[in-house]
Design a protein around this motif. Structure first.
Motif, PDB file in Angstrom:
ATOM      1  N   PHE A   1       0.852  -1.197   0.000  1.00 29.50           N
ATOM      2  CA  PHE A   1       0.000   0.000   0.000  1.00 29.50           C
ATOM      3  C   PHE A   1       0.877   1.231   0.000  1.00 29.50           C
ATOM      4  O   PHE A   1       2.083   1.155   0.256  1.00 29.50           O
ATOM      5  N   ASP A   2       0.284   2.370  -0.302  1.00 29.58           N
ATOM      6  CA  ASP A   2       0.987   3.649  -0.347  1.00 29.58           C
ATOM      7  C   ASP A   2       1.038   4.237   1.064  1.00 29.58           C
ATOM      8  O   ASP A   2      -0.002   4.507   1.671  1.00 29.58           O
ATOM      9  N   LEU A   3       2.250   4.429   1.583  1.00 26.69           N
ATOM     10  CA  LEU A   3       2.404   4.916   2.961  1.00 26.69           C
ATOM     11  C   LEU A   3       1.758   6.282   3.178  1.00 26.69           C
ATOM     12  O   LEU A   3       1.208   6.553   4.237  1.00 26.69           O
ATOM     13  N   THR A   4       1.861   7.150   2.173  1.00 26.47           N
ATOM     14  CA  THR A   4       1.325   8.501   2.337  1.00 26.47           C
ATOM     15  C   THR A   4      -0.187   8.526   2.180  1.00 26.47           C
ATOM     16  O   THR A   4      -0.911   8.998   3.056  1.00 26.47           O
ATOM     17  N   GLN A   5      -0.667   8.025   1.066  1.00 27.13           N
ATOM     18  CA  GLN A   5      -2.095   8.141   0.769  1.00 27.13           C
ATOM     19  C   GLN A   5      -2.951   7.147   1.546  1.00 27.13           C
ATOM     20  O   GLN A   5      -3.962   7.522   2.147  1.00 27.13           O
ATOM     21  N   ASP A   6      -2.552   5.881   1.544  1.00 24.94           N
ATOM     22  CA  ASP A   6      -3.403   4.845   2.111  1.00 24.94           C
ATOM     23  C   ASP A   6      -3.298   4.720   3.622  1.00 24.94           C
ATOM     24  O   ASP A   6      -4.265   4.347   4.291  1.00 24.94           O
ATOM     25  N   TYR A   7      -2.108   5.023   4.152  1.00 24.94           N
ATOM     26  CA  TYR A   7      -1.910   4.838   5.591  1.00 24.94           C
ATOM     27  C   TYR A   7      -1.849   6.181   6.335  1.00 24.94           C
ATOM     28  O   TYR A   7      -2.818   6.610   6.945  1.00 24.94           O
ATOM     29  N   GLY A   8      -0.705   6.849   6.260  1.00 25.42           N
ATOM     30  CA  GLY A   8      -0.534   8.078   7.040  1.00 25.42           C
ATOM     31  C   GLY A   8      -1.582   9.126   6.746  1.00 25.42           C
ATOM     32  O   GLY A   8      -2.086   9.798   7.652  1.00 25.42           O
ATOM     33  N   GLY A   9      -1.919   9.300   5.484  1.00 28.34           N
ATOM     34  CA  GLY A   9      -2.891  10.321   5.113  1.00 28.34           C
ATOM     35  C   GLY A   9      -4.256  10.093   5.730  1.00 28.34           C
ATOM     36  O   GLY A   9      -4.882  11.020   6.245  1.00 28.34           O
TER      37      GLY A   9
END
Length: 248
Positions: free
Chosen positions: A44-52
């Protein structure tokens, strides 16, 4: 009167150290819930899917929005900050979309909606020097600092920092050995090395002399934080990511 400082103090209670400490368990809960969903996907995308999404969810709770709106809040903030190389961002063009989220919150609160919402209550209770209060749009506009800054900066620092660790397996191994002790150190280096806020502009209110040059009232000053964070007088090997770097 320092209106800027007064208005910031009027709605900053949830962002003070003791209040933020009290939010830790809720932030962990949001992060773990999100990870449970994402880890099953394999990537998954760390910025968009998780942290964001985690950051936007916390912002929603601070501002009286449903966490179901977190993906929409993240998309709105992203739309307001994306730019092509060599082109600026017209924040004013994005602001109406932001206010579609925030003005209804202010209106509901003014109408007596129950619940704990110190950000909005502090702004609604603030009186200008002439005794007047802020309008719904003015209150919502002041909420943008949390709405945008809280949603945008944290995911970028976390994602970039984890990416830097992933490129340095020995550093990643050291951080993973004892997260309770190592993460607070690694976090500070991530903020130094990965901070997305690269500059701030301010207007001088009184004369100030530095290195033989005087800044006059009304002059604009830009502080280059990214440059300061690479100052080799303060940070040896400033362009290197060192997870346990001593930072005063």
């Amino acid at each position: 009167t320092d209106l800027y400082g007064e208005i910031r103090r009027a709605h900053s209670q949830p962002l003070r150290p003791r209040s933020v400490t009290a939010l830790q368990s809720r932030i962990r809960e949001l992060a773990n819930e999100r990870l449970d969903l994402l880890l099953a996907q394999g990537s998954f995308d760390l910025t968009q899917d998780y942290g964001g999404i985690v950051a936007a969810s916390m912002v929603c709770e601070l501002l009286g929005l449903s966490t179901d709106l977190a993906p929409q809040v993240l998309a709105a903030v992203d739309a307001g900050s994306l730019a092509e190389p060599g082109e600026g961002v017209d924040t004013a063009e994005s602001r109406p979309n932001y206010l579609q989220f925030l003005v209804p919150v202010v209106q509901r609160r003014r109408d007596g909606e129950a619940g704990d919402l110190p950000v909005v209550d502090g702004l609604l209770g603030y009186h200008l020097p002439d005794g007047s209060t802020l309008t719904d749009v003015e209150v919502a506009t002041q909420m943008l600092c949390i709405f945008i800054g809280g949603t945008e900066t944290v995911p970028k620092i976390v994602a970039h920092g984890l990416w830097e660790l992933s490129r340095r397996p020995e550093q990643m191994k050291a951080v993973r050995a004892d997260p309770a002790a190592t993460v607070p150190l690694a976090r500070e280096e991530m903020i130094r090395y990965c901070a997305p806020a690269q500059w701030f502009a301010r207007t001088a209110r009184k004369p100030f002399t530095m290195h033989g040059k005087t800044i006059e009232p009304g002059q604009r000053v830009i502080t280059l934080l990214a440059s300061a964070n690479r100052d080799d007088r303060e940070y040896p090997q400033p362009d290197e990511f060192i997870w346990d770097r001593p930072i005063k």
